[in-house]
Scaffold this motif. Structure first.
Motif, mmCIF file in Angstrom:
data_model
loop_
_atom_site.group_PDB
_atom_site.id
_atom_site.type_symbol
_atom_site.label_atom_id
_atom_site.label_comp_id
_atom_site.label_asym_id
_atom_site.label_seq_id
_atom_site.Cartn_x
_atom_site.Cartn_y
_atom_site.Cartn_z
ATOM 1 N N LEU A 460 0.759 -1.175 0.077
ATOM 2 C CA LEU A 460 0.234 -0.089 0.046
ATOM 3 C C LEU A 460 0.939 1.343 -0.153
ATOM 4 O O LEU A 460 0.569 2.166 -0.870
ATOM 5 C CB LEU A 460 -1.193 -0.175 1.258
ATOM 6 N N ALA A 463 2.286 1.710 -3.332
ATOM 7 C CA ALA A 463 1.392 2.319 -4.293
ATOM 8 C C ALA A 463 0.978 3.762 -4.058
ATOM 9 O O ALA A 463 0.989 4.468 -5.087
ATOM 10 C CB ALA A 463 -0.031 1.498 -4.220
ATOM 11 N N ASN A 464 1.065 4.163 -2.746
ATOM 12 C CA ASN A 464 0.803 5.381 -2.561
ATOM 13 C C ASN A 464 1.866 6.375 -2.828
ATOM 14 O O ASN A 464 1.979 7.519 -3.509
ATOM 15 C CB ASN A 464 0.852 5.765 -0.905
ATOM 16 N N LYS A 467 1.774 6.714 -6.704
ATOM 17 C CA LYS A 467 0.648 6.687 -7.808
ATOM 18 C C LYS A 467 0.625 7.666 -8.634
ATOM 19 O O LYS A 467 -0.334 7.595 -9.602
ATOM 20 C CB LYS A 467 -0.437 6.881 -6.549
ATOM 21 N N LEU A 474 2.051 1.024 -10.860
ATOM 22 C CA LEU A 474 0.999 1.162 -9.769
ATOM 23 C C LEU A 474 0.012 0.120 -10.047
ATOM 24 O O LEU A 474 -0.534 -0.636 -9.210
ATOM 25 C CB LEU A 474 0.248 2.464 -10.012
ATOM 26 N N MET B 158 -5.875 4.785 -0.345
ATOM 27 C CA MET B 158 -4.946 5.869 -1.283
ATOM 28 C C MET B 158 -5.500 6.942 -1.636
ATOM 29 O O MET B 158 -4.929 8.085 -1.668
ATOM 30 C CB MET B 158 -4.947 4.988 -2.642
ATOM 31 N N GLU B 161 -4.495 8.546 1.805
ATOM 32 C CA GLU B 161 -2.938 8.250 2.186
ATOM 33 C C GLU B 161 -2.854 7.716 3.571
ATOM 34 O O GLU B 161 -1.977 8.199 4.354
ATOM 35 C CB GLU B 161 -1.970 9.211 2.064
ATOM 36 N N VAL B 324 -6.083 7.948 -9.402
ATOM 37 C CA VAL B 324 -4.780 8.153 -9.785
ATOM 38 C C VAL B 324 -4.762 9.123 -11.300
ATOM 39 O O VAL B 324 -3.970 9.953 -11.403
ATOM 40 C CB VAL B 324 -4.107 6.885 -10.496
#
Lengths: 763, 325
Positions: A460, A463-464, A467, A474, B158, B161, B324
């Motif tokens: 995670l 991915a952060n 991104k 990603l 996400m 965060e 994204v």
């Protein structure tokens, strides 16, 4: 004092002890011959095997001492056993000098500690486990091969040059192939009862062959890797191999060769099938070592090769990630559709290796980028990987020790339909197995949860971090996360099935009851088997409850890798239970204690209320079964029924291959029923006769799989096609015509002349 | 200390009110279906639980220790998760304080999984055909929902965060202009995705019918057939807590648009009261939605039941993509 316990003397004495333990039990023959059954008591251990086990414990003790000693002194000792006569003085260290070099840096130390600890436990456990009837004729052979296997594994981890590495891996292969012969020997005994099915006999015969072929394929690829690395640096020593930051094609070639070699050895998909074929056919006592830790030597080498000898590149990481996650998912699915306790656990080991390698993949993705956030993600992924490696060794070790106990208690019938109700019959062994099942499914407060939590956090955070920068990575990370979580969830399913079918409910056949009556043990297994299991279970609890105490020991291991800045962790490791890897993107703390406190509080309140206010439970005689008579043997769910929903949804490839197989069978029958019309027809008939035998899938209860092992079958199809193609090509090239051969000679002459001409021009 | 007290208090309130929410859903459902209903429909779960708690558990000789200990464990696990949901009170009271009660969703998902695992083991331990039938189906659903939950929370994590539920709720309050709250993923995709998972986790109609009496159509309910008395009461109470926790998560994390705290810049007790009122309204609204959905839906075939989970997964993926791109 220091000279007496120096690294050189201790290492050489350790090797000597293990080699003695290897040689003694096979040279010194036992007085009792194999076939004189009536003389032997029901439980018996030959003195030679005892000596071998004592030597193994001694050697493991020395290895543990070495690792702990160097860890406390914070040294990385180095040992060179050079054959000085081969070393020409004026030419210095030449590439092909034959010498053995050993080292104990922090990574090697970590693995030596794990391996030696496990071999010590297994040696104690074998003291009791090897006494029963089906081990009695083979005790000495198992003990001697065990000694050789342990020392080879230790040396392959301690090796500090390519030659030592290949040598010790080869010894390890041979020792384990010898262990894998066990079931074959057992099945082909003259007075063995004939209930063993032909499929099992065939698998037992195939096991050592397949193992040798697979690991030699891996060795060939590893040899190529080692030679390329050696050519790059002009030396075979690890210290000369450290990677230089350059992106050349050679680096990638070395990486892919290493990945293929180590992936085959570790059993990543599509080469996972050998694990489930080979390991169940070796003695169950050594499983805890061979599958728990020795198979991870390949993972250890991945750490070394990818992070120390090569400089990581992002796109390698993506490939490693996808392969690893795919392996985890595929093998856990095969584990679910196995009929056999040992096969299921063997498949499941690969699932865990997939999870460990996933961490490596994530670390490879983020290692090249320089930002502090990316570095944190790399560290987190590597930590998760190492933690899971340790965890898997612990809980899978526990599960294998418990499986060995079950194996002895049930007279080697470990298929699910022969088990059931073991928790009630043998509370200690069953309870230990259940603890292992909870740990491996990743439930708090046991250790599996910590590493799975770290792994999900690493992905995670990755991915952060990535991104808004790289969509492809990603996408890979998110896909990887989905597949990884799916494999975590399927692990729970798998162990619901394994633990539920073998431990819970009622015995599934009357044979279980008969085995209990004729058991070699009065109640449960003896203390020598119980103590290692209890130790492992305690370790599972400890690693799950106190990750804050464990992680400081893992951080120095990461110091080995030049491309990784491990100081990031040490500066930010604050409390006992809170790991804080703080950067702007990754904020992590381990929030398990408060929740556990609440759960514990409600547990205590509920229990106390039940004890104080509640009425005593009543006991009814039989469960309700729709008004018909209750029969435990027939009414309980079977293993195929439990996994039906998953199999039914996912077995697409198996169904396709089966359809292909059915087509081939129909073709063959058609050609067999009518005589061939012409040469071409005859050829087709001949081809159809050469069906890959593995494609057949019978539904007999003794078959270990409910589904087709697609990859094994696929490999068989590929090999068969290659065979057919080469036959065809050979018949074209060698057509017994003298003119054709003269033409070959003519063309080769022309070629040689041409080459000469080129060389002349060059000069 | 105050935060801890508030957290404990909130958890206790959720545990105590959960049978009421279950009864309220039944009341709404009865009203939609035109059945007889009265205020006692809402209280009925309390009465049932009270009566069952007074009765002794009956266990067959064939069942083992796992069967006997599962109810207590399952109840404790679900009760523990009730203390984990992002706290209503601290978030409004101390919206600036950084260190609050640490709760992350990975632990939550694993605790749900653990409770289901124990229930499934108990299903095999009662040594009947129905136990295995129910528990294997339930573990299959567990596989689907675990992936769905992780993916939905990933999309949320996400976006904000973080993996801490409390911190995510706090970021709603910090997001002064509510710009992020009105984006399509927060407004539409994630609530829908999570609502589907609520139906799965709580075992509601297209997946499973809590009121059914036909064993062959059941999921985990079939594993409960062997339970009686106190054991049954504990498991039923645990499932009601689970429904409430899931609905509370849905209202708190995925429908923040109705959290009053970010619109009205109140502080202190007034903010707590406003947030409580908003929370109750949302919960009642969601209970009505659930009843409406159950009234509209037929029970699906088992083999078709995984389609909804796929829809949830796809919705979460789209939400991640929206984040994204």
């Amino acid at each position: 004092m220091s000279s007496m316990f120096s690294f050189e003397i201790l290492t050489i004495s350790m090797v000597a002890v293990f080699f003695l333990g290897w040689l003694l039990p096979i040279i010194w023959k036992s007085k009792l011959s194999i076939n004189s059954d009536e003389q032997k008591p029901t439980k018996w251990l030959s003195p030679q095997a005892k000596i071998g086990l004592i030597l193994a414990s001694l050697g493991s003790g020395v290895a543990i001492f070495l690792a702990v000693d160097t860890m406390l002194k914070n040294q990385s000792p180095f040992l060179r056993l050079g054959f000085a006569s081969l070393q020409l003085p004026d030419q210095g260290d030449r590439f092909f000098d034959v010498k053995l070099t050993l080292q104990l840096d922090s990574l090697a130390r970590f693995f030596v500690l794990l391996i030696a600890g496990f071999s010590l436990l297994v040696a104690i456990y074998s003291w009791e486990a090897l006494r029963v009837k089906h081990y009695q004729p083979y005790q000495q052979r198992i003990v001697s091969a065990f000694n050789l296997f342990v020392i080879a594994t230790l040396l392959s981890v301690m090796a500090a040059d390519g030659f030592t590495l290949l040598l010790s891996l080869e010894i390890m292969t041979l020792a384990f192939a010898y262990l894998a012969l066990y079931k074959h020997n057992l099945y082909e005994e003259p007075n063995q009862n004939t209930t063993i099915s032909n499929e099992k006999r065939k698998d037992a015969r195939l096991a050592p062959q397949v193992y040798l072929m697979i690991s030699h394929t891996s060795t060939v690829l590893l040899l190529a890797t080692v030679l390329l690395l050696g050519l790059r640096s002009g030396s075979l020593e690890f210290s000369a191999w450290a990677g230089k930051p350059e992106e050349s094609v050679l680096e990638s070639i070395i990486f892919f060769l290493a990945l293929a070699a180590l992936g085959i050895r570790a059993g990543l998909v599509p080469f996972h099938f050998w694990v489930s074929l080979v390991h169940p056919n070796s003695p169950t006592t050594t499983h805890a070592l061979s599958l728990g830790i020795a198979i991870k030597v390949a993972v250890y080498l991945m750490f070394r090769f990818f992070f120390q000898f090569l400089v990581p590149q992002s796109w390698w990481g993506g490939i490693v990630l996808l392969v690893a996650v795919g392996s985890a998912l595929v093998t856990v699915w095969y584990a679910i559709s196995s009929h056999d306790l040992k096969t299921a656990l063997a498949y499941h080991s690969i699932e865990n290796i997939g999870i460990i390698v996933t961490g490596l993949g994530v670390a490879l993705i983020f290692a090249p980028s320089g930002g502090i956030a990316a570095q944190c993600v790399t560290l987190l992924a590597l930590l998760a990987s190492l933690y899971h490696l340790m965890n898997h060794a612990t809980f899978k070790g526990l599960l294998y020790l418990a499986t060995g106990a079950i194996d002895n208690l049930t007279h080697q019938r470990v298929e699910f339909h022969y088990l059931g109700g073991l928790l009630k019959l043998y509370p200690f062994t069953g309870g230990m197995f259940l603890v292992g099942a909870f740990a491996i499914s990743g439930f708090p407060p046991l250790n599996g949860f910590i590493s799975e939590w770290l792994m999900v956090q690493a992905m995670l955070s990755g991915a952060n971090v990535i991104k808004f920068e790289n969509d492809l990575i990603l996408f890979m990370l998110v896909c990887g996360l989905i597949l990884l979580v799916a494999s975590f969830a399927l692990t729970a399913f798998c162990f619901y099935k394994i633990a539920g079918l073998s431990l819970l409910g009622q015995p599934r056949t009357s044979e279980v009851k008969r085995n209990v009556e004729q058991s070699w043990y009065s109640e449960d297994v003896g203390w020598a088997m119980k103590a290692p299991m209890a130790f492992m279970a305690g370790l599972c609890m400890f690693l799950g409850l106190f990750p804050g105490l464990t992680i400081p020991f893992l951080v120095p291991v990461l110091g080995c890798f030049p491309s990784i800045d491990s100081t990031l962790v040490t500066t930010r490791l604050s409390d006992n239970f809170v790991i804080q890897l703080i950067s702007s993107e990754t904020i992590i703390n381990l929030p398990i204690y408060p929740v556990l406190a609440f759960i514990g509080a409600s547990l205590i309140i509920t229990l106390a209320w039940g004890a104080l206010r509640g009425r005593k439970p009543l006991q009814s005689r039989v469960p309700w079964s729709c008004g018909s008579d209750y029969q435990a043997e027939t009414t309980q769910y079977t293993s195929s029924a439990v996994s039906f929903l998953l199999r039914d949804h996912l077995d697409l490839a198996g169904r396709l291959l089966q359809r292909y197989h059915r087509y081939l069978v129909v073709e063959r029958e058609r050609f067999q029923s009518q005589p061939a019309q012409d040469a071409q027809d005859a050829q087709i008939a001949k081809d159809a006769d050469r069906l890959p035998a593995i494609l057949s899938l019978s539904h007999s209860p003794d078959n270990i799989q409910e589904v087709l092992e697609v990859f094994r079958a696929g490999l068989n199809v590929v090999i068969h096609s290659l065979l057919r193609f080469s036959t065809w090509l050979g018949e074209k090239i060698q057509n017994k015509d003298i003119r054709r051969y003269l033409a070959y000679i003519w063309w080769i002459n022309i070629l040689i002349l041409f080459l000469f001409a080129i060389m002349l021009i060059d000069i | 200390m105050l935060i801890l007290l508030a957290q404990v208090l909130q958890g206790l309130i959720i545990i105590i009110l959960s049978p009421g929410l279950f009864g309220l859903t039944n009341w709404f459902k009865a009203s939609r279906q035109g059945r007889y209903r009265s205020l006692s429909t809402v209280w009925q779960p309390y009465r049932n639980l009270g009566k069952l708690l007074r009765l002794p558990p009956i266990r067959s000789q064939q069942s083992g220790h796992v069967f006997a200990t599962a109810p207590v464990l399952v109840f404790s696990l679900y009760a523990g998760t009730a203390f984990m949901i992002p706290s209503l009170l601290p978030a409004t009271l101390f919206s600036d304080s950084a260190s609050v009660f640490p709760t992350d969703w990975i632990t939550l998902v694993y605790l749900f999984g653990m409770a289901r695992f124990i229930m499934a083991l108990a299903g095999l331990d009662n040594a009947t055909a129905f136990g295995g039938l129910g528990s294997s189906r339930d573990m299959f659903f567990n596989f689907l929902t675990e992936v769905g939950l992780v993916l939905t929370f990933t999309a949320l994590g996400m976006r904000w965060e973080n993996t801490s539920l409390t911190t995510i709720v706090q970021s709603y309050f910090k997001d002064q202009n509510s710009v992020l709250l009105f984006s399509p993923d927060m407004f539409l995709l994630l609530p829908l995705s999570f609502a589907i998972l609520v139906i799965y986790e709580a075992g509601r109609i297209p997946i499973e019918n809590p009121d059914t009496h036909l064993e062959l159509t059941m999921g985990i309910e079939a594993g409960l057939l062997e339970y009686a008395g106190r054991d049954l009461a504990l498991i039923k109470a645990g499932e009601m807590i689970k429904l409430t926790v899931m609905v509370a998560l849905l209202s708190h994390l995925f429908l923040p648009i109705l959290n009053f705290g970010d619109w009205i810049k109140w502080t202190g007790l007034l903010a707590v009261i406003a947030a409580l009122i908003a929370f109750s309204f949302k919960i009642i609204f969601l209970a009505y939605l659930l009843a409406w959905w159950e009234w509209r839906q037929p029970k699906r075939r088992l083999r078709k039941a995984d389609l909804l989970a796929l829809v949830s997964i796809v919705l979460s993926l789209v939400a991640i993509l929206y984040n994204v791109v």
